[in-house]
Design an enzyme around this catalytic site. Structure first.
Site, mmCIF file in Angstrom:
data_model
loop_
_atom_site.group_PDB
_atom_site.id
_atom_site.type_symbol
_atom_site.label_atom_id
_atom_site.label_comp_id
_atom_site.label_asym_id
_atom_site.label_seq_id
_atom_site.Cartn_x
_atom_site.Cartn_y
_atom_site.Cartn_z
ATOM 1 N N PHE A 159 -3.531 1.664 -11.505
ATOM 2 C CA PHE A 159 -3.544 1.931 -12.945
ATOM 3 C C PHE A 159 -4.312 3.187 -13.310
ATOM 4 C CE2 PHE A 159 -7.752 -0.066 -12.743
ATOM 5 C CZ PHE A 159 -8.460 0.672 -13.682
ATOM 6 N N LYS B 144 6.910 2.045 -7.895
ATOM 7 C CA LYS B 144 6.417 0.822 -8.545
ATOM 8 C C LYS B 144 5.046 1.153 -9.111
ATOM 9 C CE LYS B 144 4.115 -2.504 -8.564
ATOM 10 N NZ LYS B 144 3.106 -2.717 -9.633
ATOM 11 N N GLU C 249 1.377 -2.276 -13.423
ATOM 12 C CA GLU C 249 1.906 -2.999 -14.587
ATOM 13 C C GLU C 249 0.972 -2.872 -15.789
ATOM 14 O OE1 GLU C 249 0.592 -4.033 -11.828
ATOM 15 O OE2 GLU C 249 -0.065 -6.133 -11.856
ATOM 16 N N SER D 35 -6.596 -0.882 -4.486
ATOM 17 C CA SER D 35 -7.863 -1.414 -3.977
ATOM 18 C C SER D 35 -7.744 -1.719 -2.477
ATOM 19 C CB SER D 35 -8.225 -2.683 -4.749
ATOM 20 O OG SER D 35 -7.187 -3.626 -4.622
ATOM 21 N N CYS E 139 -11.157 6.713 -8.267
ATOM 22 C CA CYS E 139 -11.481 6.417 -6.877
ATOM 23 C C CYS E 139 -12.455 7.444 -6.314
ATOM 24 C CB CYS E 139 -10.219 6.398 -6.035
ATOM 25 S SG CYS E 139 -9.423 7.998 -6.008
ATOM 26 N N GLU F 132 -17.160 -2.263 -4.894
ATOM 27 C CA GLU F 132 -16.618 -1.226 -5.788
ATOM 28 C C GLU F 132 -16.542 -1.837 -7.187
ATOM 29 O OE1 GLU F 132 -12.419 -0.177 -5.458
ATOM 30 O OE2 GLU F 132 -12.911 1.892 -5.950
HETATM 31 P P1 NAD Z 1 -4.759 -2.771 -7.300
HETATM 32 O O1 NAD Z 1 -4.971 -2.834 -5.841
HETATM 33 O O2 NAD Z 1 -5.080 -3.981 -8.114
HETATM 34 O O3 NAD Z 1 -3.220 -2.442 -7.625
HETATM 35 C C1 NAD Z 1 -2.563 -1.357 -7.021
HETATM 36 C C2 NAD Z 1 -1.069 -1.658 -6.966
HETATM 37 O O4 NAD Z 1 -0.859 -2.831 -6.173
HETATM 38 C C3 NAD Z 1 -0.463 -1.945 -8.335
HETATM 39 O O5 NAD Z 1 0.809 -1.335 -8.406
HETATM 40 C C4 NAD Z 1 -0.375 -3.467 -8.370
HETATM 41 O O6 NAD Z 1 0.712 -3.935 -9.148
HETATM 42 C C5 NAD Z 1 -0.182 -3.823 -6.913
HETATM 43 N N1 NAD Z 1 -0.771 -5.131 -6.570
HETATM 44 C C6 NAD Z 1 -1.836 -5.734 -7.150
HETATM 45 N N2 NAD Z 1 -2.091 -6.911 -6.554
HETATM 46 C C7 NAD Z 1 -1.179 -7.067 -5.573
HETATM 47 C C8 NAD Z 1 -0.932 -8.082 -4.595
HETATM 48 N N3 NAD Z 1 -1.683 -9.182 -4.529
HETATM 49 N N4 NAD Z 1 0.088 -7.901 -3.735
HETATM 50 C C9 NAD Z 1 0.854 -6.797 -3.784
HETATM 51 N N5 NAD Z 1 0.671 -5.805 -4.694
HETATM 52 C C10 NAD Z 1 -0.335 -5.935 -5.569
HETATM 53 O O7 NAD Z 1 -5.552 -1.496 -7.837
HETATM 54 P P2 NAD Z 1 -5.786 -1.048 -9.340
HETATM 55 O O8 NAD Z 1 -6.777 -1.957 -9.969
HETATM 56 O O9 NAD Z 1 -4.504 -0.804 -10.023
HETATM 57 O O10 NAD Z 1 -6.442 0.398 -9.088
HETATM 58 C C11 NAD Z 1 -7.805 0.579 -8.825
HETATM 59 C C12 NAD Z 1 -8.087 0.643 -7.333
HETATM 60 O O11 NAD Z 1 -7.330 1.698 -6.748
HETATM 61 C C13 NAD Z 1 -9.530 0.952 -7.030
HETATM 62 O O12 NAD Z 1 -9.926 0.166 -5.937
HETATM 63 C C14 NAD Z 1 -9.515 2.420 -6.656
HETATM 64 O O13 NAD Z 1 -10.557 2.853 -5.830
HETATM 65 C C15 NAD Z 1 -8.208 2.511 -5.970
HETATM 66 N N6 NAD Z 1 -7.738 3.882 -5.935
HETATM 67 C C16 NAD Z 1 -7.825 4.548 -4.752
HETATM 68 C C17 NAD Z 1 -7.431 5.865 -4.689
HETATM 69 C C18 NAD Z 1 -7.515 6.623 -3.404
HETATM 70 O O14 NAD Z 1 -7.012 7.717 -3.364
HETATM 71 N N7 NAD Z 1 -8.102 6.093 -2.365
HETATM 72 C C19 NAD Z 1 -6.929 6.514 -5.824
HETATM 73 C C20 NAD Z 1 -6.843 5.796 -7.012
HETATM 74 C C21 NAD Z 1 -7.243 4.468 -7.051
#
Ligand code: NAD
Length: 496
Positions: free
Chosen positions: A150, A174, A177, A227, A282, A381
């Site tokens: 997000f 994808k 959401e 994450s 991140c 985090e």
């Molecule tokens: P998230 O892991 O909750 O979601 C990321 C994606 O995975 C979304 O599209 C979500 O719909 C999907 N998702 C969520 N739960 C899932 C599951 N159980 N099974 C399959 N897919 C699932 O992350 P977020 O809250 O949207 O974003 C924040 C996180 O992203 C933080 O941990 C941040 O550090 C990380 N991030 C990392 C970088 C990087 O370059 N390393 C960059 C941006 C964000």
């Protein structure tokens, strides 16, 4: 009034009746602004089928033709960046200037992809053996999936989509959401730029959509950002299904301040990198490691700057920090502040009492001092406007702290000593390092990626590694026997 946000499949909105949907909030008001359709098996199938059908045409489009679409997209994105920034702010909450910054970084990646003709050149060895030439060609993988978080709803999709398309792949994106509209806006701009229908599809949803892509036999690769637990799951599941996967995970970024640092510069950096985008980056600085004896003076300078930070609706040009993305995330971040107090860290600035009009998901900038490695505010985090200061007795102690941390996304050192900085960049076990730069996000012609639990797979995102990820190479060894000695007419026009 709330709107419906539909999938974008085969060059148009996919308007079938969704079995499930989710609320999309305006984080500054706390109101539901739209409902987003959630994909099930049928929608996953439709999106992948559209991408598969578009593949021969797009893959067969000349390099010049593909590049023209990317240039046209770049122009459209630049012309309509303010519109996109407003969309991002309305669903993510970050201030509009920050959303504009995200788009500027995204444009860098589009510009890089515009160099596809140069970047996809293979190697050629003439006469490797007598009469034998050897050369390599880089070909697309096929249909690829991009799954984004997000916190950068435009930039992260554009870390991957332009390069994937430039290499001749077709894409199913994808997005998160929580803020799905930016992805649809991007797909519409690509269509306007001349991208054929089906070459880029946007599939909304949650785990069901992700699992559908991870398990689909026609999806050849997955680029994921999110994450760490989900990144690990995506990597393991995707590779088990035979796909190429790069999965970028979470972070806990440390900023070391050595005694010879410019403390005003360091304090400015800590505040902008700790609280920009409400800490939902991140590459946000989460821990400032103050090396003795600078701790007290540095904390005083950071505190003074925090008191001047203007928190408010991201649409107000006066605001410097917006709300958190959802109520659930707000509750989670606040629970970390509570836990920090209980664990004995000293709470220097408490953002919990902040008052902003409306029912938005507000938390003011928060500062803890004397944070120790066993506390949950250090180990986890938090992904919110909560900055921790840890005290270290020496450079070696600061380095040991960072290298013991399971994450390895970004880090920075503030110092006036070039030799110390050079030693740090050599010794620290982190993928991206800043020297007097708090958020060292590489420019588009390098690649972005962390180490350890911040990245699963071996390819970093965008830049040269992006092109590498989205292609597979083929090496051709060829012999064309010269039969002219045998009196064979080669068929060349005599006078040309
Ligand atoms: P998230 O892991 O909750 O979601 C990321 C994606 O995975 C979304 O599209 C979500 O719909 C999907 N998702 C969520 N739960 C899932 C599951 N159980 N099974 C399959 N897919 C699932 O992350 P977020 O809250 O949207 O974003 C924040 C996180 O992203 C933080 O941990 C941040 O550090 C990380 N991030 C990392 C970088 C990087 O370059 N390393 C960059 C941006 C964000």
């Amino acid at each position: 009034m709330s709107d419906r946000i539909s999938h974008w499949i085969d060059g148009k909105p996919f308007t079938g009746t969704p079995a499930r949907s989710g609320d999309v909030f305006d984080p500054a008001t706390g109101q539901v602004r739209a409902q987003v359709d959630f994909a099930g098996d049928a929608e996953v199938e439709a999106a992948v089928a559209a991408a598969k059908a578009a593949l021969p045409g797009w893959r067969g489009t000349s390099l010049a033709g593909r590049t023209r679409v990317l240039f046209a997209f770049r122009e459209l994105l630049s012309a309509r960046k303010h519109e996109l920034a407003k969309i991002i702010t309305s669903e993510h909450g970050k201030v509009e200037s920050d959303a504009a910054g995200e788009i500027a970084r995204a444009i860098e990646n589009v510009e890089y992809a515009c160099g596809a003709a140069q970047l996809l050149k293979g190697g050629f060895s003439e006469n490797a053996s007598t009469g034998v030439d050897v050369y390599s060609i880089a070909q697309p993988l096929g249909v690829v999936g991009v799954i984004s978080p997000f916190n950068f709803p435009a930039m992260v999709p554009l870390w991957f989509v332009p390069n994937a398309l430039a290499c001749g792949n077709t894409v199913v994106l994808k997005p998160s959401e929580k803020d799905p509209s930016a992805a649809v806006f991007i797909a519409e701009l690509f269509a306007e730029a001349g991208l054929p229908a089906g070459a880029l599809n946007v599939l909304h949803g949650d785990k069901a959509a992700v699992d559908g892509l991870l398990e689909h036999a026609d999806v050849k690769a997955i680029s994921f950002v999110g994450s760490t637990p989900i990144a690990r799951y995506v990597y393991e599941t995707g590779t088990r299904h035979g796909k190429r996967v790069q999965a970028l995970g979470g972070a806990k970024n440390h900023m070391v301040v050595l005694p010879d640092a410019d403390l005003d510069l360091a304090a400015d950096a800590a505040v902008s990198a700790g609280f920009g985008s409400a800490g939902e980056r991140c590459m946000a600085v989460s821990v400032v490691v103050a090396v003795d004896p600078v701790g007290d003076e540095l904390v005083a300078k950071i505190t003074e700057r925090m008191s001047r930070l203007r928190v408010g609706d991201g649409r107000d040009p006066e605001s410097e920090m917006g709300p958190l993305v959802t109520k659930a995330h707000h509750e989670r971040v606040v629970s970390y502040v509570d836990a920090g107090v209980e664990s004995g860290a000293s709470l220097v600035v408490d953002g919990r009492g902040i008052e902003v009009a409306g029912d938005g998901f507000w938390l003011g900038p928060t500062l803890f001092d004397h944070v120790r490695p066993e506390m949950s505010i250090y180990t986890d985090e938090i992904f919110g406007p909560v900055l921790s200061v840890a005290r270290a007795a020496s450079y070696d102690d600061a380095l040991a702290l960072i290298n013991a941390n399971p994450y390895g996304n970004g880090t920075a050192i503030f110092t006036g000593d070039g030799a110390a900085a050079r030693k740090f960049q050599n010794e620290v076990e982190v993928g991206m390092v800043g020297v007097n730069v708090p958020i060292p996000v590489p420019v588009g012609y390098y690649s972005f990626g962390g180490w350890k639990d911040s990245l699963f797979g071996d390819s970093h995102a965008y830049g040269p590694e992006g092109f590498h990820f989205f292609t597979r190479t083929k090496v051709v060894t060829s012999r064309w026997p010269d039969r002219s000695h045998a009196g064979v007419n080669l068929g060349f026009p005599r006078n040309s």
